[in-house]
Design a protein around this motif. Structure first.
Motif, PDB file in Angstrom:
ATOM      1  N   PRO A   1      -1.082   2.874  -0.861  1.00 38.75           N
ATOM      2  CA  PRO A   1      -0.967   2.692  -2.309  1.00 38.75           C
ATOM      3  C   PRO A   1       0.393   3.180  -2.798  1.00 38.75           C
ATOM      4  O   PRO A   1       0.876   4.222  -2.368  1.00 38.75           O
ATOM      5  CB  PRO A   1      -2.109   3.534  -2.870  1.00 38.75           C
ATOM      6  CG  PRO A   1      -2.562   4.421  -1.771  1.00 38.75           C
ATOM      7  CD  PRO A   1      -2.207   3.741  -0.500  1.00 38.75           C
ATOM      8  N   PHE A   2       1.003   2.382  -3.618  1.00 37.44           N
ATOM      9  CA  PHE A   2       2.273   2.801  -4.216  1.00 37.44           C
ATOM     10  C   PHE A   2       1.945   3.325  -5.605  1.00 37.44           C
ATOM     11  O   PHE A   2       1.708   2.564  -6.534  1.00 37.44           O
ATOM     12  CB  PHE A   2       3.230   1.606  -4.298  1.00 37.44           C
ATOM     13  CG  PHE A   2       4.549   1.913  -4.937  1.00 37.44           C
ATOM     14  CD1 PHE A   2       5.606   2.379  -4.170  1.00 37.44           C
ATOM     15  CD2 PHE A   2       4.747   1.734  -6.302  1.00 37.44           C
ATOM     16  CE1 PHE A   2       6.830   2.661  -4.749  1.00 37.44           C
ATOM     17  CE2 PHE A   2       5.978   2.013  -6.886  1.00 37.44           C
ATOM     18  CZ  PHE A   2       7.017   2.483  -6.106  1.00 37.44           C
ATOM     19  N   VAL A   3       1.815   4.614  -5.708  1.00 32.94           N
ATOM     20  CA  VAL A   3       1.481   5.256  -6.973  1.00 32.94           C
ATOM     21  C   VAL A   3       2.495   6.369  -7.158  1.00 32.94           C
ATOM     22  O   VAL A   3       2.438   7.380  -6.475  1.00 32.94           O
ATOM     23  CB  VAL A   3       0.053   5.839  -6.946  1.00 32.94           C
ATOM     24  CG1 VAL A   3      -0.270   6.522  -8.249  1.00 32.94           C
ATOM     25  CG2 VAL A   3      -0.960   4.735  -6.669  1.00 32.94           C
ATOM     26  N   MET A   4       3.485   6.147  -8.002  1.00 33.57           N
ATOM     27  CA  MET A   4       4.597   7.085  -8.083  1.00 33.57           C
ATOM     28  C   MET A   4       4.876   7.472  -9.529  1.00 33.57           C
ATOM     29  O   MET A   4       5.058   6.607 -10.381  1.00 33.57           O
ATOM     30  CB  MET A   4       5.833   6.434  -7.465  1.00 33.57           C
ATOM     31  CG  MET A   4       7.056   7.302  -7.442  1.00 33.57           C
ATOM     32  SD  MET A   4       8.469   6.377  -6.806  1.00 33.57           S
ATOM     33  CE  MET A   4       8.683   5.171  -8.111  1.00 33.57           C
TER      34      MET A   4
ATOM     35  N   GLU B   1       5.485   9.541   1.874  1.00 31.46           N
ATOM     36  CA  GLU B   1       4.219  10.170   2.252  1.00 31.46           C
ATOM     37  C   GLU B   1       3.599   9.568   3.506  1.00 31.46           C
ATOM     38  O   GLU B   1       3.138  10.282   4.380  1.00 31.46           O
ATOM     39  CB  GLU B   1       3.206  10.053   1.107  1.00 31.46           C
ATOM     40  CG  GLU B   1       3.445  11.033  -0.009  1.00 31.46           C
ATOM     41  CD  GLU B   1       2.553  10.735  -1.196  1.00 31.46           C
ATOM     42  OE1 GLU B   1       1.360  10.458  -0.983  1.00 31.46           O
ATOM     43  OE2 GLU B   1       3.063  10.767  -2.326  1.00 31.46           O
TER      44      GLU B   1
ATOM     45  N   HIS C   1       8.861   1.381   2.086  1.00 32.26           N
ATOM     46  CA  HIS C   1       8.542   1.923   0.778  1.00 32.26           C
ATOM     47  C   HIS C   1       9.826   1.968  -0.056  1.00 32.26           C
ATOM     48  O   HIS C   1      10.917   2.111   0.491  1.00 32.26           O
ATOM     49  CB  HIS C   1       8.000   3.340   0.981  1.00 32.26           C
ATOM     50  CG  HIS C   1       7.348   3.915  -0.234  1.00 32.26           C
ATOM     51  ND1 HIS C   1       8.072   4.489  -1.236  1.00 32.26           N
ATOM     52  CD2 HIS C   1       6.053   4.022  -0.602  1.00 32.26           C
ATOM     53  CE1 HIS C   1       7.238   4.910  -2.180  1.00 32.26           C
ATOM     54  NE2 HIS C   1       6.007   4.641  -1.809  1.00 32.26           N
ATOM     55  N   GLY C   2       9.678   1.861  -1.370  1.00 33.19           N
ATOM     56  CA  GLY C   2      10.836   1.951  -2.262  1.00 33.19           C
ATOM     57  C   GLY C   2      11.633   3.222  -2.033  1.00 33.19           C
ATOM     58  O   GLY C   2      12.855   3.262  -2.174  1.00 33.19           O
TER      59      GLY C   2
ATOM     60  N   ASP D   1      11.660  -1.200  -4.986  1.00 33.34           N
ATOM     61  CA  ASP D   1      10.454  -1.259  -4.165  1.00 33.34           C
ATOM     62  C   ASP D   1      10.137  -2.665  -3.683  1.00 33.34           C
ATOM     63  O   ASP D   1       9.774  -2.884  -2.531  1.00 33.34           O
ATOM     64  CB  ASP D   1       9.252  -0.693  -4.916  1.00 33.34           C
ATOM     65  CG  ASP D   1       8.003  -0.754  -4.068  1.00 33.34           C
ATOM     66  OD1 ASP D   1       7.971  -0.050  -3.048  1.00 33.34           O
ATOM     67  OD2 ASP D   1       7.081  -1.511  -4.398  1.00 33.34           O
TER      68      ASP D   1
ATOM     69  N   THR E   1      -5.606  13.817   1.620  1.00 32.18           N
ATOM     70  CA  THR E   1      -5.245  12.488   2.085  1.00 32.18           C
ATOM     71  C   THR E   1      -3.818  12.474   2.630  1.00 32.18           C
ATOM     72  O   THR E   1      -3.537  11.764   3.567  1.00 32.18           O
ATOM     73  CB  THR E   1      -5.389  11.423   0.988  1.00 32.18           C
ATOM     74  OG1 THR E   1      -5.017  12.002  -0.245  1.00 32.18           O
ATOM     75  CG2 THR E   1      -6.793  10.903   0.914  1.00 32.18           C
TER      76      THR E   1
ATOM     77  N   SER F   1       9.815  -3.581   0.103  1.00 29.14           N
ATOM     78  CA  SER F   1       8.485  -3.899   0.620  1.00 29.14           C
ATOM     79  C   SER F   1       8.490  -5.228   1.362  1.00 29.14           C
ATOM     80  O   SER F   1       7.616  -5.497   2.158  1.00 29.14           O
ATOM     81  CB  SER F   1       7.451  -3.908  -0.501  1.00 29.14           C
ATOM     82  OG  SER F   1       7.694  -4.976  -1.380  1.00 29.14           O
TER      83      SER F   1
END
Lengths: 76, 680
Positions: B468-471, B391, B366-367, B357, B85, B361
């Motif tokens: 998606p913000f997945v950190m 990303e 992005h943060g 973030d 992805t 946003s």
């Protein structure tokens, strides 16, 4: 209910990860799979994102992502 | 018998299976799993950093040789998954399937697994095992896991996964011996890992692009696969690890009670940033002065060795002065990279992105964009290179496109000269220095325009659904000094290598513009006595192509309050913004070495007269020029880096175009608006 409904410090078990493909896939890859237990650690200064603990590590996600994670009612 | 001669090529007998290509071993693991530290420990300084062709993913390779065996070790980007992805994931997949030019399919994969975060780290391992290449696990951070009372039965883990598991502590280099022994052993074997979690085994055979599309279109089946892998892992985990009480407040969470506190977290973040910038400016000052003096001395030295003439001027004024003008910023760039590395490796960077973030946003960023933007206050180049942590491509582009609006240190001499010449000693409300207010206003203007530009870009050409913000918020750890320093030099070297050729080329072009055409007048230069020689310099630049260009654009820049001389200075400052100061010095016959505090230069600017006797410069002209410099894309090095990072000239042209138009309009408003309001 979803993960976004949990209060800070509450724990719950993940029932399902719904939502659009890329998001649910990303969340599941990070270990948020049905059956796993999750704890809400805190929220960021402006209320978003939130920090959760899952599978022994800490993860930050936005509330919009938390809303696609269905959980069982909170366990304290 | 002949074989015993220690000749490095002797063991590559014609029957060896890897005749032309040595063994290829790939190093894969999650971010923060200690992969880079292990890579450094295994390869030492024998490594090569480049980019995968056409993309900005770093391609790190090293030579790993132990006891006569040697392999090409490939450090893959940090990954959470191999689903293709993100760009990193796609590249990693292509390496593992042998689809990268000049790289054969790896003979083995070392999966770097963080012992303190075993379950999630094992997810990537299961995916790696599905590629059908021998896999070995390097279990890192075992010392930290022990401290947390996590008991891992590595024997059991290895049995259940059916691949070797070797505990290593890369910092102390323990376990690397055993790791190399087993890694080389499996690389020469053909043991394919067993993937019992896949319902009808065989499953994903890693054929590259085709099944990427397959797994992306079939979301349900993809999610089922993820679930199946985690089920398997969960089973392995329960059988091989004695779990600790998770509720025990971990060290990082305790630290975060302060560092990501709703109020104190932000205060500390601002304090850290101020400290970083203060340090960069004060620490970098000395080496920058030294470099400046060094290039000056080099120029003089080379100049005295060469016969007078065009070649000498080219080397001294064109190449040495031009390239030197960029390289003096190297200390700042190095220090910035150093701090970025430390902030990343300690785990603080993720916290900063977490804290900011929401704010970022709001303008669609992005943060993680905050750090590249902050860095750009020192220099846009490390800032733009730091956007690699973002990303999503569109988010990253938006950040790159607005980064140069942050007032970098090369603009300071320009602001300082203008303020010294026209606003010195004046105060607002009787006690606040007008200079300080203006300086602050220039920074604020840059930020404001950046915010608006980001907002518009994200609503129009870079529109994308929020990714998606997945950190991960990795545990706080002491950074490994060697990794940090190596990182700093690698990035700085990448900058020199990438920007070097473009900077050299443009330096020469700019020099030629101010040098040619040369008339008969040049001959008199040798006869000229010191004071007169500056005069000829000024005449030369007046008659040069740059001078002509300045005159040509004069009608266009006149509404901004600029005459052709300022036009020439603006053209020349494309080499680097602070060149404006030295160009003005040449044009006003003050001598090339004048700096922004030079009283003669300041006087010359104040006293410059137009043909009709009115002053060229007014406070309004100065303000207009400052505004122009806040917004204009006056930096060839930045454009060179943007070209490299976006891999396209169209983004470079777009950036140059939209920033120039904005600068022009803003200057026009400043000058004409100011005149309407009765200022001069």
């Amino acid at each position: 209910m979803t993960l976004a409904n949990l209060e800070i410090g509450e724990k719950a078990t993940v029932k399902a990860v719904t939502g659009e493909g890329a998001i649910s896939k990303r969340l599941m890859e990070m270990g948020i799979v049905p059956g796993v237990s999750i704890r809400v650690v805190k929220s960021a200064p402006f209320g978003d994102p939130i920090e959760i603990r899952v599978k022994g590590y800490n993860l930050a996600i936005r509330r919009t992502e938390a809303e696609v994670i269905e959980v069982s009612s909170a366990i304290n | 018998m002949v074989m015993e001669i220690p000749n490095p090529t002797s063991h590559e007998t014609p029957t060896a299976p890897h005749l032309d290509s040595p063994l290829v071993i790939a190093l894969a693991g999650n971010p923060n799993a200690g992969k880079t530290t292990l890579f450094n420990a295994l390869t030492g300084m024998r490594q090569k950093v480049a980019n995968y062709s056409g993309v900005t993913v770093e391609r790190k390779e090293g030579n790993w040789s132990v006891n006569g065996d040697s392999a090409k070790l490939i450090d893959l980007p940090g990954l959470y998954s191999l689903d293709a992805t993100s760009l990193d994931e796609r590249i990693a997949r292509e390496v593992l399937t042998g689809n990268v030019d000049g790289l054969s399919k790896p003979d083995a994969i070392i999966a770097v697994v963080d012992a303190t975060n075993l379950e999630r780290n094992l997810y990537l391992v299961t995916q790696i095992m599905e590629f059908g290449i021998p896999v070995i696990i390097a279990l890192t951070m075992v010392d930290l896991a022990e401290k947390q009372n996590v008991e891992i039965d590595t024997q059991k883990l290895s049995e259940l996964l059916r691949i070797p598991v070797i505990p290593v502590t890369a910092r102390q280099k323990s376990g690397t011996e055993a790791l190399s022994l087993r890694a080389f052993e499996i690389a020469k074997s053909d043991v394919t890992p067993q993937t019992s979690w896949i319902p009808d085994s065989g499953g994903i055979d890693g054929n590259g692009k085709e099944d990427i599309h397959l797994s992306l279109s079939a979301d349900d089946s993809a999610n089922r696969q993820i679930f199946a892998r985690y089920n398997f892992i969960s089973d392995v985990y329960q059988k091989s690890v004695k779990p600790v009480d998770d509720e025990e407040a971990r060290f990082s969470e305790k630290v975060d009670r302060i560092l990501t506190h709703k109020f104190f977290g932000l205060v500390i973040l601002i304090a850290i940033l101020l400290l970083v910038f203060q340090t960069i400016f004060s620490w970098a000052a000395l080496p920058m002065d030294l470099l400046d003096a060094g290039f000056g001395a080099l120029g003089e030295n080379v100049g005295s060795q060469m016969p007078d003439g065009m070649l000498k001027d080219l080397v001294v004024d064109g190449i040495i002065a031009g390239v030197g003008g960029i390289l003096i910023f190297l200390p700042q760039i190095l220090l910035l990279f150093l701090f970025i590395s430390i902030l990343e490796d300690t785990g603080y960077m993720a916290r900063a992105a977490f804290l900011l973030d929401k704010l970022m946003s709001k303008v669609g960023l992005h943060g993680k964009a905050f750090l590249p933007l902050m860095s750009s206050f020192a220099c846009a180049i490390p800032g733009i290179m730091a956007t690699r942590t973002i990303e999503n491509r569109r988010d990253r582009l938006a950040t790159i496109l607005i980064a140069p609006f942050m007032s970098c240190s090369a603009r300071l001499p320009v602001y300082a000269l203008m303020i010294a010449a026209f606003f010195a000693g004046q105060t607002v409300f009787g006690f606040v220095s007008l200079g300080a207010v203006l300086m602050l206003a220039m920074y604020a203007l840059g930020i404001l325009v950046a915010v608006i530009a980001a907002f518009i870009l994200k609503k129009t050409i870079l529109k994308s659904p929020p990714p998606p913000f997945v950190m991960e918020l990795p545990p706080y750890r002491l950074p490994n000094l060697r990794t940090v320093i190596q990182n700093m030099f690698t990035r700085a070297w990448l900058f020199i290598k990438r920007a070097g050729t473009v900077i050299l080329a443009i330096s020469i072009i700019l020099w030629a513009l101010t040098y040619f055409p040369r008339g008969e007048a040049v001959g008199s230069e040798q006869l000229a006595v010191s004071g007169k020689s500056e005069q000829t310099h000024a005449t030369a630049i007046e008659n040069s192509y740059a001078g002509m260009l300045g005159r040509t654009i004069e009608p266009v820049i006149k509404p901004l309050g600029f005459d052709w001389k300022i036009g020439v200075a603006i053209i020349a400052s494309f080499a680097a913004r602070e060149v404006l100061v030295s160009t003005l010095s040449i044009i006003y016959n003050v001598g090339e070495d004048a700096d922004e505090k030079d009283p003669t230069l300041i006087k010359a600017i104040q006293n410059a007269k137009k043909a009709d006797g009115s002053p060229v410069w007014t406070p309004l002209t100065a303000l207009s020029l400052m505004v122009f410099f806040v917004l204009a894309m006056q930096c060839m090095s930045t454009l060179a880096v943007v070209r490299r990072e976006t891999n396209s000239w169209s983004w470079v042209i777009f950036m140059f175009g939209y920033m120039t138009v904005l600068a022009y309009v803003a200057s026009l408003i400043t000058y004409q608006g100011g005149k309407l309001l009765g200022f001069s």
